[in-house]
Design a protein around this motif. Structure first.
Motif, PDB file in Angstrom:
ATOM      1  N   MET A 277      -1.084   5.503   1.766  1.00  0.00           N
ATOM      2  CA  MET A 277      -0.379   4.773   0.654  1.00  0.00           C
ATOM      3  C   MET A 277      -1.193   3.479   0.287  1.00  0.00           C
ATOM      4  O   MET A 277      -1.496   2.889  -0.720  1.00  0.00           O
ATOM      5  N   LEU A 278      -1.584   2.895   1.200  1.00  0.00           N
ATOM      6  CA  LEU A 278      -2.407   1.425   1.176  1.00  0.00           C
ATOM      7  C   LEU A 278      -3.895   2.022   0.367  1.00  0.00           C
ATOM      8  O   LEU A 278      -4.281   1.259  -0.417  1.00  0.00           O
ATOM      9  N   SER A 279      -4.448   3.010   0.997  1.00  0.00           N
ATOM     10  CA  SER A 279      -5.644   3.632   0.494  1.00  0.00           C
ATOM     11  C   SER A 279      -5.503   3.823  -1.048  1.00  0.00           C
ATOM     12  O   SER A 279      -6.492   3.441  -1.979  1.00  0.00           O
ATOM     13  N   ALA A 280      -4.465   4.534  -1.394  1.00  0.00           N
ATOM     14  CA  ALA A 280      -4.312   4.786  -2.781  1.00  0.00           C
ATOM     15  C   ALA A 280      -3.847   3.670  -3.811  1.00  0.00           C
ATOM     16  O   ALA A 280      -3.832   3.698  -5.034  1.00  0.00           O
ATOM     17  N   ALA A 281      -3.758   2.486  -3.008  1.00  0.00           N
ATOM     18  CA  ALA A 281      -3.417   1.259  -3.907  1.00  0.00           C
ATOM     19  C   ALA A 281      -4.642   0.464  -3.818  1.00  0.00           C
ATOM     20  O   ALA A 281      -4.416  -0.707  -4.333  1.00  0.00           O
TER      21      ALA A 281
END
Ligand code: HEM
Ligand code: HEM
Ligand code: HEM
Lengths: 350, 187
Positions: free
Chosen positions: B109-113
């Motif tokens: 999730m952090l990567s995709a943001a």
């Protein structure tokens, strides 16, 4: 002990129910579900919405903006204050966003007093430094709670604002700037200030509280809001795109160091003149890209995303902003279909 | 005579992992909802703790899974009703699944943001996905709703463990008990 003993299972079952129920209640309490008055990131962000509701797919504040890329040319002087790689002499890639402090992405330029800049500098060691700065020299309120109070009071009219100022007299420093500072007709002529205090730690381990600013190389040409209105509702974006296409635009980054006794926890309090101020480099903006397809669109310029050698201070804002910006980011990215990506799709709209 | 004394136990390493991870997972759930309920300065260290502890637990669950697959588990009591037996087996694998999936969802999730994933001690993890609005939205929802499902399942699991310990007294709790074996305590 034998299970044939006459002990009733009711007592153990009650214990089990109590453990499960108590845990669930503790969880709900921690989550804030039992305390609707708690100021959560979700409530703070909801309070930013204009009466007609938020503009779906857009930032919940500073919604109108345009992307840029460029580089930060560090002169090496900042090494005296922070061990962050970004301050060693060199040029580091930059991604940023010029913006207006409004929740309305279609607001006319002359209706928005505060302008901002989101900035990301990346260094080869993998560190990322993000910040979001504004042109005002001080912030409007001392605490995130007071910011919420301001958001709640402002739409209720002059009486509510008078009461708000009674509760938060510190607002007058900002109001004084807003009422008297000249406007410009270009982002390139505006300064951008961190306002919040951060801690810089040098290679020797010494930590100092600082604030930073970007000072424009271009000379500000004052203009009245009326004159800006005549130039059109989106003049600022057109102007900066043309200006940068003609020549890169520059800002000098300065870092000001607090002295003992300076208020680092309150961004409404400017530090006295004459504080040690170091020029650490130059921001060069050499490309401007419309937001719908631009590289800044899906970036959260969260001010707590910091390189090694920079950290948050006792200023309560960066934490509150981080929580609110994440909420805004979660919402706007989940609404991406309401903000079509291609420039063609956007310009087709009225 | 109690059946407990015939009931084999999980190995010491498995029990140690079970209880450290139990404390860690419960802490993760509480920190997760606590951090999203506050705008206070504690938000920053809470988020950093959530990420760091979550990744540490991910490393631990991999070790734990290997131990489980090599050392196995003591058999459930023979007289356990089939439905409870099925519930025990399914819920335990669901708990393993959540322990593995939750940290991966958080990281993804952090990567995709396009957020840098920074843990305590300035440990930096690489992105495991490119920035993507739609993936971020999916992962955000999954991390959130699976976290709540995880909490509910843990409540059920704790209730079942206590049911074994206090009502059935069939040695299932003792199999995972954090206390050292008490060979003569049970007559
Ligand atoms: C508690 C106080 C504050 C709240 C709740 C707040 C809220 C927000 C929100 C929700 C956004 C949109 C974030 C996103 O979706 O990416 C935003 C953007 C922004 N804020 Fe704040 N803000 C606060 C304080 C400040 C302060 C003190 C400054 C300046 C020093 C500031 C400058 C900016 C700027 C420049 C942006 C635009 C960044 C970009 O281009 O993405 N804000 N703010
Ligand atoms: C056992 C592992 C984990 C558990 C049980 C867990 C649990 C939770 C919970 C309960 C929440 C709050 C959900 C809500 O109220 O909406 C949450 C949010 C969050 N978690 Fe985790 N988490 C785990 C691992 C991780 C990891 C490893 C990371 C990152 C490396 C992470 C990053 C996040 C983030 C960024 C949020 C905030 C999401 C948002 O913006 O709403 N989590 N987590
Ligand atoms: C909080 C998070 C927890 C998680 C993720 C968790 C997970 C698990 C898992 C996956 C197993 C199966 C072990 C295996 O077959 O390898 C297990 C067994 C067990 N757990 Fe937990 N547990 C948690 C908390 C607790 C608590 C708080 C208690 C006690 C009140 C407890 C008591 C037990 C017992 C007694 C067993 C042994 C069951 C058997 O004999 O197969 N657990 N746990």
């Amino acid at each position: 002990m034998s299970r044939s003993s006459s002990r009733s299972p009711l007592v153990p079952l009650a214990v089990i129910a109590l453990v499960a129920g108590g845990s669930a209640a503790a969880f709900a309490y921690t989550a804030g579900w039992l305390s609707p008055e708690r100021l959560t990131p979700a409530r703070l962000v909801a309070a930013l919405a204009p009466p007609g509701g938020p503009a779906l797919g857009h930032r919940r504040n500073h919604a109108k903006g345009i992307c840029f890329t460029g580089e930060f040319q560090s002169n090496g002087n900042g090494v005296a204050l922070s061990k962050a790689k970004v301050f060693t002499a060199g040029a580091w890639p930059v991604l940023g966003r010029f913006n207006l402090a409004t929740p309305n992405p279609n607001a006319a330029d002359a209706t928005v007093r505060v302008r901002g800049m989101g900035l990301q500098i990346t260094t080869p060691d993998g560190d990322v430094w993000r910040s979001a700065m504004i042109d005002a020299p001080v912030f409007a309120v001392s605490t995130p709670q007071a910011f919420y109070d301001l958001l709640e009071s402002a739409p209720k009219g002059p009486e509510a604002m008078k009461a708000f100022i009674g509760r938060h007299p510190e607002f007058m420093a900002f109001a004084g700037w807003a009422g008297s500072a000249p406007w410009t007709s270009s982002y390139a002529e505006d300064p951008f200030n961190s306002l919040n205090s951060f801690l810089f730690t040098d290679a020797a381990g010494t930590t100092r509280a600082v604030r930073w600013s970007l000072r424009p190389a271009a000379t500000p040409v004052p203009i009245t809001p009326e004159e800006l209105t005549k130039k059109g509702p989106n003049y600022l974006e057109q102007e900066i795109a043309q200006r940068v296409a003609g020549a890169p635009q520059r800002w000098t980054m300065t870092v000001t160091v607090a002295e003992p006794g300076d208020n680092t926890a309150d961004p409404t309090k400017a530090w006295p003149q004459g504080r040690r101020t170091i020029e650490v480099g130059t921001l060069v903006v050499n490309k401007v890209i419309a937001e719908p397809d631009g590289p800044c669109r899906d970036i959260n310029f969260d001010p707590t995303i910091l390189p090694r050698g920079v950290s948050v201070s006792d200023d309560p804002f960066p934490a509150a902003r981080s929580s609110a910006y994440a909420r805004s980011y979660d919402l706007r990215t989940s609404e991406a279909k309401d903000y079509p990506r291609t420039s063609a799709a956007r310009s087709a709209k009225p | 005579m109690s059946r407990a004394m015939f009931h084999a136990r999980f190995s010491g390493a498995q029990r140690l992992l079970h209880w450290t991870m139990a404390a860690g997972i419960v802490a993760m759930l509480f920190i997760g909802v606590a951090m999203l309920s506050t705008v206070a300065p504690a938000y920053v260290p809470l988020v950093a703790t959530h990420k760091t502890l979550g990744v540490a637990l991910f490393a631990l669950v991999l070790v734990r899974l290997i131990l489980r697959l090599t050392l196995g588990a003591p058999p459930l009591p023979a007289d356990l009703p089939p439905l409870m037996r099925l519930g025990a087996v399914l819920s335990h694998w669901a708990l393993y699944g959540l322990m593995i999936v939750m940290p991966l969802l958080g990281w993804a999730m952090l990567s995709a943001a396009a957020y840098p994933v920074v843990l305590f001690g300035n440990v930096r993890l690489p992105p495991i996905l490119p920035q993507s609005d739609s993936l971020h939205t999916l992962l955000w929802a999954a991390h959130r709703w699976l976290a709540f499902a995880f909490f509910a399942l843990i409540l059920l699991h704790v209730a079942a463990a206590l049911f074994h310990a206090l009502v059935r007294r069939d040695g299932v709790f003792e199999a995972m008990s954090p206390l050292p074996a008490k060979p003569t305590a049970e007559r």
